[in-house]
Design an enzyme around this catalytic site. Structure first.
Site, short mmCIF file in Angstrom:
data_model
loop_
_atom_site.label_atom_id
_atom_site.label_comp_id
_atom_site.label_asym_id
_atom_site.label_seq_id
_atom_site.Cartn_x
_atom_site.Cartn_y
_atom_site.Cartn_z
CE LYS A 198 -1.36 2.18 4.06
NZ LYS A 198 -0.49 2.41 5.34
CG HIS B 224 -4.52 -0.18 8.32
ND1 HIS B 224 -3.99 -1.32 7.30
CD2 HIS B 224 -3.32 0.59 8.05
CE1 HIS B 224 -2.57 -0.65 6.72
NE2 HIS B 224 -2.54 -0.02 7.36
C1 BG6 Z 1 0.99 1.51 8.58
C2 BG6 Z 1 0.73 2.52 8.18
O1 BG6 Z 1 0.33 1.08 7.03
O2 BG6 Z 1 0.46 0.99 9.58
C3 BG6 Z 1 0.98 4.04 8.85
O3 BG6 Z 1 1.21 3.73 6.68
C4 BG6 Z 1 0.94 3.11 10.85
O4 BG6 Z 1 1.19 5.55 9.68
C5 BG6 Z 1 0.96 1.57 10.70
O5 BG6 Z 1 1.87 3.97 11.85
C6 BG6 Z 1 0.01 1.52 12.12
O6 BG6 Z 1 0.90 -0.22 11.30
P1 BG6 Z 1 0.50 -0.94 13.34
O7 BG6 Z 1 0.80 -2.59 12.89
O8 BG6 Z 1 1.67 -0.89 13.68
O9 BG6 Z 1 -1.26 -0.84 13.47
#
Ligand code: BG6
Length: 529
Positions: free
Chosen positions: A174, A267
């Site tokens: 992504k 997400h």
């Molecule tokens: C990423 C984003 O996809 O997900 C980031 O680009 C974010 O900005 C991260 O911090 C969060 O992922 P996780 O797994 O730490 O919740």
């Protein structure tokens, strides 16, 4: 509270459980990582591949090729990767497995916008004594390089046709496009040369154990699924809050993207799908993707009026976080001092289908918030408490209606688990209803650390299983939901003001007002249950 003891009565102790059958990747392969000098390669991909190797998930023959512009030889790249593994590995690094793993790594200098580089790469990979014939291309490159790399794979003849006995698969990181139009264009480019089954669009949230568990929990239990609908659910809250800001130069990428592209389009909407979708007819990639797409297409569109009413964007101000001074968003490294890119977003969404009509879904995510938490909370309707109000009470305890509705919380990280808030009589000589929590914790039950999302996803690509990836129509349906919001916020800035919030808070007051208007309030996810 359901104690650990009860949980263990229901399922055998970890050492007594029957081991699960192995699901290793069987076919030899060459994994080519475009963007080998990047952060993702160092932090996630190579440490993830190392963990899979050490735990015996990879076949006997495999080669990893890092591709980037910088002039390096194999050994210099291996040294960098050794350092990355030592720094970022989830598992203990043993020097002998590390040395054999590093022996499988090669480096290839390439200018990603030059067709000649791809031909040279193909010539190299054609030596199958070093580079097994099956090819996995991981595109960990900037969005603007996606199309040139796909084009390069084509012109360099690096891809096999779908019917070839050897496989070639392309993994796309992504962000997948910048908006609906660019996502459609990128899909078109990919699918001109590849079959959908050869393209793996990553959303690392889907690799998280607890996110995958949403399907098991909803569809492998009798007691919850019949209640997941407008008759019983009052509303749903999806929170992905982070304490990080724009450290390590992330401001450059983030300020250009904003929280909707970075977090919501992928997400958060995936979490929405998992909590809202209909049961698939079978646990295949196709069946699950079909249901997700159905759900996404039922989301009530964000019209300009609805964006004013139901979407809040925010930026953190300077202040203290855990007692330490932190800069405001606009003062962050590589962020435009006049930027009005959103670092926080809250949305009130509606799903106009038979199951969910009339049930609001509140989504929020942002940087520099009070704590790092990802959770989905399903709040049920308040039961009729009249019954309790009529009970007589003596003395000073006459408040019999402190009961809150049932809330089912899926805690995705940290403290992964599921809890259910229920009402119970507080022990006393009179009737007082209070909230208690029944809880299942991954750690209490299975006593083991959960695998990294990337490990699971990389293994699935090697095994050819696209269930945990995003299909082309799914990614486009997601963009269709957020496109009007981006268009409004970026095209008509004045009409959609950006709200400030203090670092370490739960976001701007405007986001609280979004729920207050409906007579509701955000949960405080700091308090479990
Ligand atoms: C990423 C984003 O996809 O997900 C980031 O680009 C974010 O900005 C991260 O911090 C969060 O992922 P996780 O797994 O730490 O919740």
């Amino acid at each position: 509270m359901m104690s650990t003891q009860h949980t263990q009565e229901a399922s055998p102790a970890p050492e007594a459980r029957t081991p699960l059958p192995r699901v290793s990747a069987e076919a030899p392969f060459t994994a080519v990582i475009f963007g080998a000098s990047g952060d993702l390669t160092r932090r996630k991909l190579v440490p993830g591949l190392y963990a899979l190797y050490r735990d015996g998930f990879l076949p006997d023959r495999f080669t990893i090729v890092g591709v980037a512009r910088r002039e390096l030889d194999d050994q210099a790249f291996r040294n960098q990767m050794a350092e990355a593994i030592r720094e970022h590995s989830r598992i203990e690094v043993t020097e002998d497995t590390l040395a054999t793993f590093l022996g499988r790594i090669r480096y290839h200098v390439s200018h990603l916008d030059e067709p000649e580089s791809y031909r040279a790469l193909n010539e190299k990979l054609n030596d199958t004594s070093v580079y097994p014939a099956n090819r996995l291309f991981f595109l960990a490159v900037k969005p603007e390089l996606m199309s040139p790399v796909v084009q390069g794979l084509e012109t360099g003849s690096l891809l096999y046709p779908i019917r070839d006995a050897r496989w070639s698969r392309v993994v796309v990181e992504k962000p997948f496009g910048r908006d609906l139009a660019s996502a459609v264009a990128l899909n078109r480019r990919l699918l001109a040369r590849l079959d959908e089954s050869q393209v793996y669009r990553i959303d690392h949230y889907l690799g998280k154990e607890t996110v995958q568990n949403m399907l098991s929990f909803r569809f492998a239990n009798t007691i919850f699924e019949p209640l997941f609908n407008q008759h019983f659910v009052d509303h749903v809250q999806i929170t992905v809050s982070e304490t990080v800001g724009m450290e390590s130069g992330r401001g450059g990428y983030f300020d250009d993207s904003g929280v909707v592209r970075d977090m919501v389009q992928n997400h958060l909407l995936q979490l929405l799908c998992l909590v809202g979708m209909e049961p698939p007819s079978e646990l295949t990639a196709r069946s699950i993707h079909d249901q997700k797409v159905q759900l996404l297409r039922s989301v009530v569109p964000f019209t300009p009026d609805r964006i004013v009413r139901d979407a809040v964007r925010g930026q953190y101000q300077s202040g203290l976080l855990d007692g330490e001074p932190v800069p405001g968003y606009r003062e962050e490294d590589r962020v435009d001092p006049d930027s009005d890119t959103a670092a926080y977003c809250a949305l009130r969404m509606e799903i106009g289908n038979w199951r969910w009509s009339g049930v609001p879904f509140y989504l929020r995510t942002g940087k520099r918030l009070a704590r790092r938490v990802s959770e989905i909370a399903v709040q049920f309707k308040t039961p009729p408490l009249q019954l309790f109000q009529t009970v007589e009470c003596d003395g000073d305890v006459c408040d019999l209606t402190r009961a809150k509705p049932n809330v089912l919380v899926f805690r995705l990280q940290p403290d992964e688990g599921i809890s259910l808030q229920v009402s119970a009589k507080r022990p006393a000589m009179q009737l007082m209803v209070e909230n208690v929590r029944m809880h299942f914790g991954y750690q209490d039950t299975w006593h083991k650390s959960l695998p990294e999302a990337y490990e699971r996803l990389l293994l699935d690509v090697m095994r050819g299983d696209a269930t945990l990836f995003t299909r082309s129509d799914e990614v486009e349906a997601m963009w269709s939901i957020v496109d009007p919001i981006l268009h409004a916020w970026e095209g008509h800035r004045k009409a959609y003001p950006i709200a400030g919030y203090a670092p370490g808070s739960w976001g701007p007051a405007e986001a609280d007002a979004l729920l207050q208007r409906d007579g509701r309030a955000w949960r405080n996810p700091g308090a479990p249950g």
